[in-house]
Design an enzyme around this catalytic site. Sequence first.
Site, mmCIF file in Angstrom:
data_model
loop_
_atom_site.group_PDB
_atom_site.id
_atom_site.type_symbol
_atom_site.label_atom_id
_atom_site.label_comp_id
_atom_site.label_asym_id
_atom_site.label_seq_id
_atom_site.Cartn_x
_atom_site.Cartn_y
_atom_site.Cartn_z
ATOM 1 N N ARG A 130 44.121 35.720 25.216
ATOM 2 C CA ARG A 130 45.082 36.830 23.599
ATOM 3 C C ARG A 130 45.815 35.716 22.687
ATOM 4 O O ARG A 130 45.312 35.928 21.073
ATOM 5 C CB ARG A 130 45.957 37.685 24.281
ATOM 6 C CG ARG A 130 45.470 38.439 24.924
ATOM 7 C CD ARG A 130 46.613 40.195 25.031
ATOM 8 N NE ARG A 130 47.364 39.571 26.098
ATOM 9 C CZ ARG A 130 47.519 40.149 27.390
ATOM 10 N NH1 ARG A 130 46.635 41.334 27.358
ATOM 11 N NH2 ARG A 130 48.496 39.851 27.908
ATOM 12 N N PHE B 297 37.700 48.111 24.747
ATOM 13 C CA PHE B 297 38.566 48.176 25.644
ATOM 14 C C PHE B 297 40.004 47.683 25.652
ATOM 15 O O PHE B 297 40.829 47.005 26.172
ATOM 16 C CB PHE B 297 38.063 47.545 27.276
ATOM 17 C CG PHE B 297 36.848 47.915 27.657
ATOM 18 C CD1 PHE B 297 35.917 48.853 27.955
ATOM 19 C CD2 PHE B 297 36.010 47.356 26.675
ATOM 20 C CE1 PHE B 297 35.390 49.059 28.656
ATOM 21 C CE2 PHE B 297 34.385 47.953 27.271
ATOM 22 C CZ PHE B 297 34.009 48.873 27.824
ATOM 23 N N ASP C 132 39.752 52.798 23.365
ATOM 24 C CA ASP C 132 39.481 53.158 24.978
ATOM 25 C C ASP C 132 39.659 54.436 25.105
ATOM 26 O O ASP C 132 39.556 55.158 23.964
ATOM 27 C CB ASP C 132 41.281 52.273 24.890
ATOM 28 C CG ASP C 132 41.229 52.319 26.430
ATOM 29 O OD1 ASP C 132 41.522 50.813 26.674
ATOM 30 O OD2 ASP C 132 41.299 53.033 27.474
ATOM 31 N N ASN D 243 34.751 56.105 24.360
ATOM 32 C CA ASN D 243 33.929 55.747 25.864
ATOM 33 C C ASN D 243 33.511 54.282 24.967
ATOM 34 O O ASN D 243 32.726 54.652 24.000
ATOM 35 C CB ASN D 243 33.067 56.809 26.738
ATOM 36 C CG ASN D 243 32.722 55.497 27.822
ATOM 37 O OD1 ASN D 243 32.142 54.210 27.337
ATOM 38 N ND2 ASN D 243 32.029 56.053 29.006
ATOM 39 N N ASP E 30 36.834 43.462 27.280
ATOM 40 C CA ASP E 30 37.566 43.288 28.004
ATOM 41 C C ASP E 30 37.625 44.532 29.074
ATOM 42 O O ASP E 30 39.062 45.229 28.892
ATOM 43 C CB ASP E 30 38.711 42.837 27.362
ATOM 44 C CG ASP E 30 39.717 42.737 28.544
ATOM 45 O OD1 ASP E 30 39.175 42.269 29.970
ATOM 46 O OD2 ASP E 30 40.809 42.817 28.725
ATOM 47 N N CYS F 230 36.073 41.076 34.864
ATOM 48 C CA CYS F 230 37.763 40.796 35.794
ATOM 49 C C CYS F 230 36.534 40.888 37.237
ATOM 50 O O CYS F 230 37.383 41.380 38.030
ATOM 51 C CB CYS F 230 38.520 41.512 35.698
ATOM 52 S SG CYS F 230 38.401 43.409 35.114
HETATM 53 N N1 SAH Z 1 42.567 44.002 27.200
HETATM 54 C C1 SAH Z 1 43.119 44.437 27.411
HETATM 55 C C2 SAH Z 1 43.303 45.673 28.825
HETATM 56 C C3 SAH Z 1 42.129 45.972 28.974
HETATM 57 S S1 SAH Z 1 42.321 46.735 30.761
HETATM 58 C C4 SAH Z 1 44.730 43.602 27.638
HETATM 59 O O1 SAH Z 1 44.368 43.031 26.515
HETATM 60 O O2 SAH Z 1 45.656 44.013 27.500
HETATM 61 C C5 SAH Z 1 40.669 48.173 30.122
HETATM 62 C C6 SAH Z 1 40.579 48.697 29.923
HETATM 63 O O3 SAH Z 1 39.590 49.341 29.748
HETATM 64 C C7 SAH Z 1 41.936 49.850 30.194
HETATM 65 O O4 SAH Z 1 42.989 50.375 29.423
HETATM 66 C C8 SAH Z 1 40.632 50.706 30.260
HETATM 67 O O5 SAH Z 1 41.777 52.497 30.179
HETATM 68 C C9 SAH Z 1 39.474 50.960 29.494
HETATM 69 N N2 SAH Z 1 38.700 51.327 29.967
HETATM 70 C C10 SAH Z 1 38.161 51.532 31.357
HETATM 71 N N3 SAH Z 1 36.438 51.711 31.344
HETATM 72 C C11 SAH Z 1 36.758 52.418 29.351
HETATM 73 C C12 SAH Z 1 35.557 53.432 28.696
HETATM 74 N N4 SAH Z 1 34.043 53.434 29.873
HETATM 75 N N5 SAH Z 1 35.603 52.952 27.765
HETATM 76 C C13 SAH Z 1 36.486 52.794 27.315
HETATM 77 N N6 SAH Z 1 37.664 51.722 27.394
HETATM 78 C C14 SAH Z 1 37.735 51.907 28.926
#
Ligand code: SAH
Length: 390
Positions: free
Chosen positions: A208, A225, A246, A273, A294, A334
């Site tokens: 980040r 995400f 998200d 989504n 992410d 990840c």
């Molecule tokens: N980039 C963030 C961490 C992301 S973790 C950071 O730096 O803090 C992954 C995220 O994806 C979570 O918040 C989860 O709620 C979301 N998520 C999981 N599947 C998803 C989907 N299909 N669509 C949207 N969000 C999703």
Amino acid sequence: MNQPRAILTPKGERWFRSGHPWIFRDDVFSVDKTENGDITALFNHQNTFLGWAFYSRFSRITFRIITSQPHIIDQAYWRVTLQKAIEGRKTLLDHSQACRIVFSEADGIPGLIADWYAGHLVIQTLIPGTDNILDKFNDIFHELLHPTSILIRNDLEARKVEHLPQEVRTISGQVHENIRIQEGSVQYWVSTMEGQKTGAYLDQRENRLHLGSCAQSHGKVLDCFCYTGGFALHLAPKAEEIIAVDDSAPTLELGRKNAELNGFSNIHFQKKNVFDYLKEADKQGQRFDLIVLDPPPFARKKSDISAALRGYQELNRRALRCLNLGGILNTYSCSYNVTQPIFLEILSHSVQKARVRAHLLEKRIQAGDHPILMNFPESYYLKGLTLKVI
Ligand code: SAH
């Protein structure tokens, strides 16, 4: 002697000597006087001592190696091991910052996670071995770090495999609803009680900070995400507009509070989504200058790999199609089952399928407080690639 002990098969011994910290059930010849979670002495067939390990009765991973040295594994041993882990994070242990203090096998304490949030400690014990001696760890953490509070976040799926209960409890001090963290020039709230993982994705901290500092201007940005705004917050000062997507409502609510905390009015959080969002954005001809992807791990098990590959490919193809010429894709996986070469291959396919040309600018890894143990490929789980559409 009443010492819990076990004998490994010759294959188990070879695996042990490679330095990999897991011994699977098939590689154990016999187990003697050993209860679930016991610290067990491992031997080969010639009765040569190999090392100490935590025993797990219910997991496929029967032993997790603590050390191959003939130390006595007592309070003093754990104190020295924790001290070493803490020393490695010295510069991060400032009172306003957050970092991982103990990363399980990679720090020599299999099944223990400890995260630091501006003086508040959050602990997870993943296996019976560390669960049994949690009190010892607490005493040592108190002595070495003087935390304001200690929270146990043992509500993880991994504990179910070990037949351990799900629980969240405070064992010392008072845990605030949200804790304020400084990360570079950005501040954000963390909910250690209810947030995902122990509250934040600390493994992405360096990525980040790095991305935020990269360009002069980020133009129109899409943070997919976004969780509580992680990347978006770092990109906001140099972006015209950011859309942060998200599918978790509480997460976005905290994201909005985080934007407010930093005085950013150019981040628009959307509950959706990501797959659907990208599909519609492409259809509507929306284009961005920077897209961050992410996602959560798509391949938690080996058997998930082929579905995961399709998921990553679709995601990246759609994102590439939504980039302007010269636009940047900063994409992550990840899943430790998706190795770096596989992830590169996925991106090559995605570029072809999106019918674009792109340069690979950079490869990234998880933050340094989540060290990668080279004998233990599973510890290298976060891979990032930065591509530029040309
Ligand atoms: N980039 C963030 C961490 C992301 S973790 C950071 O730096 O803090 C992954 C995220 O994806 C979570 O918040 C989860 O709620 C979301 N998520 C999981 N599947 C998803 C989907 N299909 N669509 C949207 N969000 C999703």
